[in-house]
Design an enzyme around this catalytic site. Sequence first.
Site, PDB file in Angstrom:
ATOM      1  N   PRO A  42       4.563  -2.376  54.573  1.00 43.31           N
ATOM      2  CA  PRO A  42       5.812  -1.825  55.082  1.00 43.31           C
ATOM      3  C   PRO A  42       6.931  -2.828  55.218  1.00 43.31           C
ATOM      4  O   PRO A  42       6.801  -3.810  55.927  1.00 43.31           O
ATOM      5  CB  PRO A  42       5.426  -1.281  56.458  1.00 43.31           C
ATOM      6  N   GLU A  43       7.992  -2.567  54.544  1.00 41.86           N
ATOM      7  CA  GLU A  43       9.256  -3.232  54.799  1.00 41.86           C
ATOM      8  C   GLU A  43      10.177  -2.146  55.342  1.00 41.86           C
ATOM      9  O   GLU A  43       9.719  -1.053  55.657  1.00 41.86           O
ATOM     10  CB  GLU A  43       9.814  -3.856  53.514  1.00 41.86           C
ATOM     11  N   HIS A  62     -10.153   3.573  59.358  1.00 42.31           N
ATOM     12  CA  HIS A  62      -9.107   2.662  59.824  1.00 42.31           C
ATOM     13  C   HIS A  62      -8.100   3.296  60.775  1.00 42.31           C
ATOM     14  O   HIS A  62      -6.956   2.859  60.841  1.00 42.31           O
ATOM     15  CB  HIS A  62      -8.354   2.040  58.641  1.00 42.31           C
ATOM     16  N   ARG A  76      -5.952  -3.393  57.561  1.00 44.66           N
ATOM     17  CA  ARG A  76      -6.006  -4.833  57.780  1.00 44.66           C
ATOM     18  C   ARG A  76      -5.753  -5.234  59.225  1.00 44.66           C
ATOM     19  O   ARG A  76      -5.880  -6.397  59.571  1.00 44.66           O
ATOM     20  CB  ARG A  76      -4.976  -5.488  56.855  1.00 44.66           C
ATOM     21  N   ARG A  93       5.237 -17.722  50.218  1.00 41.43           N
ATOM     22  CA  ARG A  93       5.256 -16.375  49.675  1.00 41.43           C
ATOM     23  C   ARG A  93       5.815 -16.414  48.265  1.00 41.43           C
ATOM     24  O   ARG A  93       6.760 -17.139  47.970  1.00 41.43           O
ATOM     25  CB  ARG A  93       6.129 -15.441  50.536  1.00 41.43           C
ATOM     26  N   LYS A 111      11.800  -3.672  61.274  1.00 48.46           N
ATOM     27  CA  LYS A 111      10.534  -3.101  60.814  1.00 48.46           C
ATOM     28  C   LYS A 111       9.742  -2.483  61.951  1.00 48.46           C
ATOM     29  O   LYS A 111       8.550  -2.200  61.795  1.00 48.46           O
ATOM     30  CB  LYS A 111       9.693  -4.192  60.128  1.00 48.46           C
TER      31      LYS A 111
END
Length: 268
Positions: free
Chosen positions: A2-3, A86, A107, A255, A54
Site C-alpha cells: 500500500p502506498e 492472515h 507479513r 530501496r 498512508k
Amino acid sequence: MPELPEVEIASRNLSAWTAGRVIVAARTPDLARFEGDASDLAGRRVNSWRRVGKYLVAELEGGLAVLSHLGMTGQWIADAPPERAHQRVVLVLEGAGPQTVSLIDPRRFGWTWILRSADVASHPRLVDLGPDPLSGDLDLEGFQSAIGQGKTALKSRLMNQRVIAGLGNIAISEIGWRARVHPHRACESIGPEEWARLWSATREHLEYVLEVEDGEEIEYQSSAGAKNPFVCYGREGEPCSRCPTLLDRLTLAGRVTFYCPTCQEEAP
DNA sequence: TAGTATGTTGGCGC
DNA sequence: AGCGCCAACATACT
C-alpha cells in the site's frame, strides 16, 4: 503493497461498507502491532473514514478513533470468509451490508491503534507528516517548497513522509520516469520546468493508480498472474516507452528505483 | 535455498 | 540536524 492510492481506495471502501453502522464486536485474531482495547469498539457507530498519508483514520461515535496502517501487505476487505488466512483485526457490523470488515496482513507489518479522537492529530505517527499530495491544498509551489532546495537526493525527499506524505517506493520510480528527472538529482539542482513536470507527474501517477486499482480487493503485484500496471517500476531490461533505451535500476536508501538512463540524466 | 518484496523505526557514523 | 546505510520487524513467493 500500500502506498497512497491503495490506502485511499481502502478508505473509500471502508466508508461505503461501514459509515453509519454499529460495530457489534471487534476481534483481534492476532494481537501483533495492535494498541488499545478492542472491546472499546463494541456498540460504537462508525461516523467516517479518512486517509492521512498512508494512514487510515476511523472516527467513531463517542469520541473514539481507530488508526490503521497497512504496512507492506495489509488490506481491508469485506466479508472475508472465516477460513481466510492472515486476518489480524475483524470488525463485526450490525444490520444491512457486509457483516464484517477485516484487516488481512500476511507479513504483519501493519499497525492498528484504538485512541481518543482528540489524540489523533497529535499521535506520534501523524504529528510530523508532510503535506498530502492529493489534498486540494497542495499546489506546485507548495510541493516544491515542501521538498526544498538542499543537496539531498530527490528520491530521499520524496520517500520521507515528513516531507510529503503518501508517496512510496513505486511512486518514486513512476514519478521520476514520468517527469524525466533522475532520482539521484540533488534537489537544489532541479530547474523550474523540472519541478513543474515532477508535480504533474505526481498527480498523474496517483490518479492513474487510483483508477487502475479501484476495486474491493487490491491485487498485489507479487501475486500470481498479476499484471504490472506501472510505466517504469519493475521493468528493468524492458525498453523505455519513450526511447529505445532499456530501463535500468539503482539502489538508494536500501530501496530499488527503476529509471531510464537516457530520459533521466544523472547530471542536470 | 537464497533472494526479493509497495513500510517504518531506530542506531551508527559522518 | 539531517542523511546514507544498515538491521530489524515477519511472511510469502519465486
